[in-house]
Design a protein around this motif. Structure first.
Motif, PDB file in Angstrom:
ATOM      1  N   ALA A   7       0.828  -1.208   0.000  1.00 41.88           N
ATOM      2  CA  ALA A   7       0.000   0.000   0.000  1.00 41.88           C
ATOM      3  C   ALA A   7       0.861   1.257   0.000  1.00 41.88           C
ATOM      4  O   ALA A   7       1.998   1.260   0.467  1.00 41.88           O
ATOM      5  CB  ALA A   7      -0.916  -0.006   1.218  1.00 41.88           C
ATOM      6  N   ALA A   8       0.280   2.334  -0.486  1.00 48.04           N
ATOM      7  CA  ALA A   8       0.976   3.616  -0.524  1.00 48.04           C
ATOM      8  C   ALA A   8       1.079   4.251   0.855  1.00 48.04           C
ATOM      9  O   ALA A   8       2.015   4.991   1.138  1.00 48.04           O
ATOM     10  CB  ALA A   8       0.264   4.567  -1.480  1.00 48.04           C
ATOM     11  N   ASN A   9       0.101   3.964   1.720  1.00 43.93           N
ATOM     12  CA  ASN A   9       0.062   4.535   3.065  1.00 43.93           C
ATOM     13  C   ASN A   9      -0.928   3.725   3.902  1.00 43.93           C
ATOM     14  O   ASN A   9      -1.621   2.853   3.371  1.00 43.93           O
ATOM     15  CB  ASN A   9      -0.320   6.017   3.013  1.00 43.93           C
ATOM     16  CG  ASN A   9      -1.616   6.250   2.282  1.00 43.93           C
ATOM     17  OD1 ASN A   9      -2.648   5.689   2.623  1.00 43.93           O
ATOM     18  ND2 ASN A   9      -1.577   7.090   1.254  1.00 43.93           N
ATOM     19  N   TRP A  35       4.671   3.362   9.474  1.00 46.98           N
ATOM     20  CA  TRP A  35       4.603   4.571   8.655  1.00 46.98           C
ATOM     21  C   TRP A  35       5.032   5.800   9.454  1.00 46.98           C
ATOM     22  O   TRP A  35       5.647   6.721   8.929  1.00 46.98           O
ATOM     23  CB  TRP A  35       3.169   4.731   8.149  1.00 46.98           C
ATOM     24  CG  TRP A  35       2.977   5.842   7.187  1.00 46.98           C
ATOM     25  CD1 TRP A  35       2.443   7.076   7.427  1.00 46.98           C
ATOM     26  CD2 TRP A  35       3.291   5.833   5.805  1.00 46.98           C
ATOM     27  NE1 TRP A  35       2.413   7.822   6.298  1.00 46.98           N
ATOM     28  CE2 TRP A  35       2.929   7.079   5.279  1.00 46.98           C
ATOM     29  CE3 TRP A  35       3.851   4.886   4.953  1.00 46.98           C
ATOM     30  CZ2 TRP A  35       3.114   7.405   3.939  1.00 46.98           C
ATOM     31  CZ3 TRP A  35       4.023   5.215   3.627  1.00 46.98           C
ATOM     32  CH2 TRP A  35       3.652   6.467   3.130  1.00 46.98           C
ATOM     33  N   GLY A  36       4.720   5.825  10.737  1.00 42.60           N
ATOM     34  CA  GLY A  36       5.063   6.961  11.576  1.00 42.60           C
ATOM     35  C   GLY A  36       6.556   7.146  11.769  1.00 42.60           C
ATOM     36  O   GLY A  36       7.006   8.224  12.135  1.00 42.60           O
ATOM     37  N   LEU A  41      13.708   6.247  10.516  1.00 42.96           N
ATOM     38  CA  LEU A  41      14.231   4.884  10.396  1.00 42.96           C
ATOM     39  C   LEU A  41      15.079   4.773   9.134  1.00 42.96           C
ATOM     40  O   LEU A  41      14.845   5.488   8.154  1.00 42.96           O
ATOM     41  CB  LEU A  41      13.081   3.878  10.342  1.00 42.96           C
ATOM     42  CG  LEU A  41      12.186   3.816  11.583  1.00 42.96           C
ATOM     43  CD1 LEU A  41      11.017   2.873  11.337  1.00 42.96           C
ATOM     44  CD2 LEU A  41      12.988   3.352  12.783  1.00 42.96           C
ATOM     45  N   PRO A  42      16.054   3.880   9.116  1.00 41.46           N
ATOM     46  CA  PRO A  42      16.925   3.760   7.942  1.00 41.46           C
ATOM     47  C   PRO A  42      16.256   3.074   6.746  1.00 41.46           C
ATOM     48  O   PRO A  42      16.851   2.990   5.688  1.00 41.46           O
ATOM     49  CB  PRO A  42      18.096   2.923   8.462  1.00 41.46           C
ATOM     50  CG  PRO A  42      17.526   2.150   9.597  1.00 41.46           C
ATOM     51  CD  PRO A  42      16.471   3.030  10.210  1.00 41.46           C
ATOM     52  N   VAL A  43      15.030   2.590   6.905  1.00 41.06           N
ATOM     53  CA  VAL A  43      14.325   1.934   5.797  1.00 41.06           C
ATOM     54  C   VAL A  43      13.009   2.655   5.546  1.00 41.06           C
ATOM     55  O   VAL A  43      12.469   3.322   6.417  1.00 41.06           O
ATOM     56  CB  VAL A  43      14.044   0.446   6.100  1.00 41.06           C
ATOM     57  CG1 VAL A  43      15.324  -0.333   6.202  1.00 41.06           C
ATOM     58  CG2 VAL A  43      13.217   0.295   7.347  1.00 41.06           C
TER      59      VAL A  43
END
Length: 101
Positions: A7-9, A35-36, A41-43
């Protein structure tokens, strides 16, 4: 479990999962709350839908193609109660709350 959809979000993930559930396909949403952490985060983690029953994978993919195109085959409609024009993506009239005929 197998990934059915990236999903996009989180909102897109929830809408796609609800769409599939309406067609009898059960999925789990993974990484919905990662997502938050975007940017910290590095990914770059996107929500993904994982199908419960692998035998429904191909049907799920076909339904998701319809989902991505929008409401298939549903033309704009006129409310039978108030005669207001309603866009195809809605099942209830925005003016009076009447249902699609």
């Amino acid at each position: 479990m197998r990934t059915l959809y990236l999903a996009a979000n989180p909102v897109d993930a929830r809408l796609a999962a609800d769409f599939l559930a309406g067609h009898g396909i059960a999925v789990h949403i993974f990484d919905e709350f990662a997502w938050g952490g975007r940017g910290d985060l590095p990914v770059n983690q996107f929500p993904r839908l994982m199908i419960e029953d692998e035998s429904q994978y191909e049907r799920g993919r076909a339904l998701l193609k319809q989902y991505e195109r929008g409401v298939p085959g549903a033309p704009p409609w006129t409310c039978p109660n108030c005669a207001e024009g309603v866009d195809r993506g809605f099942d209830l009239c925005w003016n009076c709350g009447g249902e699609r005929p």
